[in-house]
Each structure stands twice: as C-alpha cells, then as structure tokens.
Scaffold this active site. Structure first.
Site, PDB file in Angstrom:
ATOM      1  N   HIS A   1      30.337   9.904  66.179  1.00  0.00           N
ATOM      2  CA  HIS A   1      29.329   8.881  66.433  1.00  0.00           C
ATOM      3  C   HIS A   1      28.037   9.160  65.699  1.00  0.00           C
ATOM      4  CE1 HIS A   1      32.147   7.708  69.563  1.00  0.00           C
ATOM      5  NE2 HIS A   1      31.701   6.512  69.243  1.00  0.00           N
TER       6      HIS A   1
ATOM      7  N   GLU B   1      41.739  -0.126  71.687  1.00  0.00           N
ATOM      8  CA  GLU B   1      41.542   1.129  70.961  1.00  0.00           C
ATOM      9  C   GLU B   1      42.453   2.240  71.466  1.00  0.00           C
ATOM     10  OE1 GLU B   1      37.423   2.381  71.347  1.00  0.00           O
ATOM     11  OE2 GLU B   1      37.328   1.708  73.416  1.00  0.00           O
TER      12      GLU B   1
ATOM     13  N   ASP C   1      38.943   4.875  67.441  1.00  0.00           N
ATOM     14  CA  ASP C   1      39.727   5.530  68.488  1.00  0.00           C
ATOM     15  C   ASP C   1      41.209   5.204  68.365  1.00  0.00           C
ATOM     16  OD1 ASP C   1      38.024   7.186  69.997  1.00  0.00           O
ATOM     17  OD2 ASP C   1      37.023   5.419  70.792  1.00  0.00           O
TER      18      ASP C   1
ATOM     19  N   CYS D   1      36.146  -4.032  65.169  1.00  0.00           N
ATOM     20  CA  CYS D   1      34.777  -3.525  65.147  1.00  0.00           C
ATOM     21  C   CYS D   1      34.721  -2.038  64.805  1.00  0.00           C
ATOM     22  CB  CYS D   1      34.063  -3.795  66.463  1.00  0.00           C
ATOM     23  SG  CYS D   1      34.829  -2.946  67.852  1.00  0.00           S
TER      24      CYS D   1
HETATM   25  C1  PEP Z   1      36.191   2.431  67.902  1.00  0.00           C
HETATM   26  O1  PEP Z   1      36.715   3.305  68.611  1.00  0.00           O
HETATM   27  O2  PEP Z   1      36.700   2.003  66.855  1.00  0.00           O
HETATM   28  C2  PEP Z   1      34.887   1.870  68.273  1.00  0.00           C
HETATM   29  C3  PEP Z   1      34.380   0.826  67.654  1.00  0.00           C
HETATM   30  O3  PEP Z   1      34.198   2.486  69.259  1.00  0.00           O
HETATM   31  P1  PEP Z   1      33.449   3.884  69.059  1.00  0.00           P
HETATM   32  O4  PEP Z   1      33.488   4.257  67.601  1.00  0.00           O
HETATM   33  O5  PEP Z   1      32.069   3.718  69.557  1.00  0.00           O
HETATM   34  O6  PEP Z   1      34.276   4.804  69.897  1.00  0.00           O
HETATM   35 MG    MG Z   2      35.954   3.713  70.597  1.00  0.00          MG
END
Ligand code: PEP
Ligand code: MG
Length: 542
Positions: free
Chosen positions: A188, A427, A451, A498
């Site tokens: 992140h 995810e 994920d 996303c």
């Molecule tokens: C993902 O897992 O692709 C997602 C958009 O959420 P994050 O990256 O915040 O886990």
């Molecule tokens: Mg995620």
C-alpha cells in the site's frame, strides 16, 4: 557520482537533496552511568521540549484540520504532565538506577498494557497515545528530534521502509520522491506513492552519508544518482521538464470521451486515499471516484475518526465531485494497514487474518459509525458503498443489514439520506467462484486485482522476495477476471477493475474485449488510459 539501483514503483524523475528518515530506534541501555539526579534532570528537560513540540503541533493542526482533530495534541500534553505517569518514571530511575530513556520506555509500555486491558474503548485507545508520548520523549533524549517532519526544503526521503500510515502523514508538499531499502512494489505504500504521483524506488541500499547530498531519482531506469555532475544534472532536468510537457499535452484529452475507434465507451474513474486527492482527480478529468480507500482516514488519525469527522470528509468529496460517482470502500484495515488504536493482535498470517469486513462485522460500532457518515454524505452527491474482502453471500447480507439499520436510524433522527448504490470488491478466489450468487445481492462488482493476484497465486504481495513471482498477468488471474465480468453481467451488475492492473495499458484491450464497464486507476493514469482506449479498434479480429 555514485549510482545505486532499485525497483521503481512510479516512473518519474525527482531531483533534490536526500533526507534520511530516522525512525530506527536506538538501543536503549537500561543502566545509567550518570547519577539519578542527572537522569531525572534529563527527563525534565526532555519533557519540557516535548511540551513545546506538542503545543506547536496543536497550533499547526488547529490551522490545518480544525479544533476537533487538533484536540488529540492537547490530550497528549495533559498525559505528559500526568502525575502517575511521571511518578512511575521517577520511581524506575530511583530504584533501578535506570537511564531516563529506559524509565520512559518501560513506563510507556506498562501504561499502554494497562489501558489496552480496560473494557472501555476510549481508554483502550489511550494505549497508543501513551506509547506515542513516551516515544516522543525517548526520541528527544536520544537526539532524534521531530519524527516524520521533512523540514522547509522539498527532499527525496530515504528510509529503511515506510508504513502506509507514515506515508500518509508525510507533508506531500515537501516530498519530491522517496527511496527505501525494503518494501514491495505491491504494498500500500507503493500504491500511495502512485496515487500521490511521487517517484519512488524500493530496494536501494543507500547509507547514512547520503543525508543532505543532492540526488537524482530516475524511476524510468530504476536508478538513483548521488552528487551528479552538472552536465548529468542538466540532462536529467531536461528529462523531467519533458515529462511535465508530456503531461501537459495529455491535458488536451480532457473532456474527450473514453471511447474506442469502433465506438465502445467505458468509464475511467480514479482511486483516492483522502479528500486531498480530489484535486488530482478533477485536474485529470476522471469520470468519478472508483475507489476511495477510506482506511487511509483511519491511518492518518490518532484515534477512531468520529462519525462527524468522516461525514465532513465524505461530504466534501461528494460535493466537490458534483454529482459524479464516488465509490467509498468501507474500512479495509488490517494486514499491512495498521492503526495502533485498533489494538489488533500480531498475527501469524496477517493477509489471511482479522481484517477489513471481518473487523467491521465483529466490531459493529466502528462499522456503523462509518456507514452512518457515508449515508449522510450521500445526500450531497452520488455516493456508492463497497465492501472489501468478501468471501460469502452471508457477509454481504450482514453488511447490507447493518447499512439498512443505519439508514432507518438516520431517517428516524430526521437526517437527510440519499440513495446509495451497493457493491463489493471481488478480490478473493471465493468471491469469483460465488460471483453468480453475489451478483444477486449487489449492483456492482469492482475487481481488486492486487489481492486477487495475491490470493489466487498464494503469493504474499508484501514480500519483496516474491516480486518476481507475483504475476498479475498469470492466466489464472485473467480467467478469474473474465469469469467475474461474465457472472456480473448475467445478473445485471456492472463490473469494474480498481486494482493496479486496471492501469496496465498492455491489458486495456483484453479488459475491453472481456466487457469490463469501468477501470479505476491512479489519477495520473486517467489520461494515458483514455489515450490508449481511444486508439483501440475492437472490431478487428485479434
Ligand atoms: C486490490 O486488492 O486490488 C485493491 C484495490 O485493494 P487494496 O490494494 O487496497 O487492497
Ligand atoms: Mg484489496
């Protein structure tokens, strides 16, 4: 000129002085070589310095984020003077002949354990505060000064590693780029760097002598150059200026539709982490916000953000987006996204652990506070709510039930509430396998490829050693995406992506051919993606 290589997480060039981020804690020795009186005087002086820092922080926060948010620094000031706290420090110095650092650190730990064991959630949250003030004094005693502040001049920050909460707290206007020794490109922290458009390299083995020296961070070539000669510096400055020109050229695509040559149009939305990112969303003409990672509000806070605080953030975003869709993902905390005041246990497998919807469905007071804030904000724009880490129909039904409970309460209280579209993140492989059933429950899916890749390939996205194995182009991942889109469409759900893969221009055509309805990417990728979409002709056979 010294050159080191690393792994780039954002293409771009940063030029400026290096500033070493000194988080690494010094070894604290327990036994002092000084007299007890001298140690007590050291504590006394450090305590006054900490009071001054907190008073200054209070003033800064008051001006920037208002009285409610600034109040935490007043709480810290009071704690610092608390008689029981200072008596305990005094006692350890007196009885054990300990250093002031040791006495403060032990007292901090002891008080934190005591607070954490209390029933009351407010008192539990004080555990993080007492640790924080103790660390502040230890930092002062060991000459580490202010933490996290970047000084007056913009810098390239060099750190061992940065947690997401440290990254969100950095003053972006003073951050040209960053390099870290550790970290993974799927973390992140990396995602934040991309959202904030900050060139960054990980895996760079810099040393302390770099502090204050000029460097060029070249994200295109995965290199950082220390003390470049003037000729090289001029070349890199020119490259950086060209980047800026290219970005300006892309601005010509603003207000143009995201439509292929053969007429297929899709939505291109942007991902954000806080209200401050909305400026970038508008500048880059995204059609909406496809993922508002609301947990960053929690990571940027010292205590649970109240309903009122959250409401004002969501309302501000909804109003600024002026009717364009804003998809707020509910709290996805846990794993690498940790906020001390949640008091979460250390876990053997945090990515598979107590996180996201699992926390929300078991700590409903937190969940309700957020849902109430989202529902109230929905009266001011087009707001959707999206639940993360879903693995079953049961979870979606439970989450929707809490949402409805919040809606009824608000209506009974006479609060204004708008219509809220409900969706889930897909995810986990379980969600893909259950996509037909899940689609009956919601209005949209948003595929979290970060994920989904991690869980499909059984590869920890945080582990830098596995970066080479973490392959979001793996056929298994692409098949999962296709299945999700098809299942969603069978039941009238729109389906977006996303995760970071949505920004991969080499896959844009594949996703469009699969029938994806929306791609949500970092704000700076919106226009390059639009350019790519507008160059495609899906009527041609592959
Ligand atoms: C993902 O897992 O692709 C997602 C958009 O959420 P994050 O990256 O915040 O886990
Ligand atoms: Mg995620």
């Amino acid at each position: 000129m010294q050159v080191l290589t690393g792994k780039s997480i954002l293409n771009g060039i940063a030029i400026g002085p290096v500033r070493i981020y000194r988080r690494a804690r010094q070894e604290i020795s327990a036994v002092s070589a000084l007299t007890k009186e001298q140690e007590w005087n050291r504590f006394d002086t450090a305590q006054s310095k900490a009071q001054e820092q907190l008073a200054a922080l209070y003033e800064k926060a008051l001006a920037e984020v208002g009285e409610d948010n600034a109040a935490i620094f007043e709480v810290h000031q009071m704690m610092l003077e608390d008689e029981e706290y200072t008596d305990a420090i005094h006692d350890i110095i007196e009885r054990q002949g300990a250093t002031a650092e040791y006495a403060v650190s032990m007292t901090g730990e002891n008080f934190a354990a005591m607070f954490a064991a209390m029933e009351d959630a407010y008192m539990q949250a004080r555990a993080a505060d007492v640790k924080d003030i103790s660390q502040r004094i230890v930092d002062i005693l060991s000459g580490q000064g202010d933490r996290g502040t970047l000084g007056e001049e913009p810098v390239i920050l060099a750190a061992d590693d940065l947690t997401p909460s440290e990254t969100v707290q950095l003053d972006k206007s003073k951050l040209l780029g960053f390099i870290t020794r550790h970290g993974s490109s799927n973390s992140h922290t990396a995602i934040l760097a991309r959202t904030m458009n900050i060139p960054a390299l990980i895996g760079v083995d810099f040393d302390e002598s770099w502090d204050g020296k000029t460097a060029v961070l070249d994200g295109y070539n995965h290199c950082v150059y220390l003390e470049p000669n003037s000729e090289f510096l001029a070349t890199m400055e020119e490259k950086r200026n060209n980047d800026r020109k290219q970005a300006a050229l892309l601005q010509g695509l603003k207000k143009k539709p995201n439509v292929t040559l053969d007429g297929r149009e899709i939505n291109v939305f942007a991902n954000i982490g806080n209200a401050g990112d909305v400026g970038l969303v508008l500048q880059n003409d995204a059609g909406g916000i496809g993922l508002f990672r609301s947990e960053f509000i929690y990571l940027d806070a010292k205590d649970y953000p109240t309903e009122e605080e959250q409401f004002s953030i969501y309302k501000q975003v909804a109003e600024t987006m002026a009717g364009k869709k804003v998809i707020i993902r509910t709290l996805d905390i846990g794993a690498d996204k940790q906020a001390g005041y949640f008091g979460l246990d250390q876990e053997e497998n945090p990515a598979l652990g107590y996180r996201a919807i699992r926390i929300c469905l078991t700590r409903r007071e937190i969940f309700k506070q957020q849902l109430r804030a989202i529902l109230r904000a929905s009266a001011y724009g087009t707001v959707s709510v999206m639940f993360p880490m879903i693995i079953s129909v049961r979870e979606v039904r439970d989450a929707k039930e809490v949402l409805e409970e919040c809606r009824s309460e608000l209506i009974a209280e006479g609060a204004a509430v708008g219509e809220v579209e409900v969706g889930i993140m897909v995810e986990t492989p379980a969600a893909v396998m259950m996509a037909d059933e899940l689609a009956e429950e919601v209005e949209f899916f948003s595929i979290g490829t970060n994920d989904l890749t991690q869980y499909t390939l059984a590869i920890d996205r945080q582990n830098p050693k596995l970066d080479a194995f973490y392959d979001p182009h793996h056929p298994a991942v692409l098949k999962m995406i296709r299945q999700t889109i098809e299942a969603g469409h069978r039941h009238g759900c729109w389906v977006g992506i996303c995760g970071e893969l949505g920004a991969d221009l080499t896959l844009t055509e594949t996703f469009l051919r699969m029938g994806v309805d929306e791609l949500s990417v970092s704000p700076l990728t919106v226009l390059p993606l639009r350019k790519r979409i507008r160059s495609l002709d899906l009527s041609k056979e592959l």
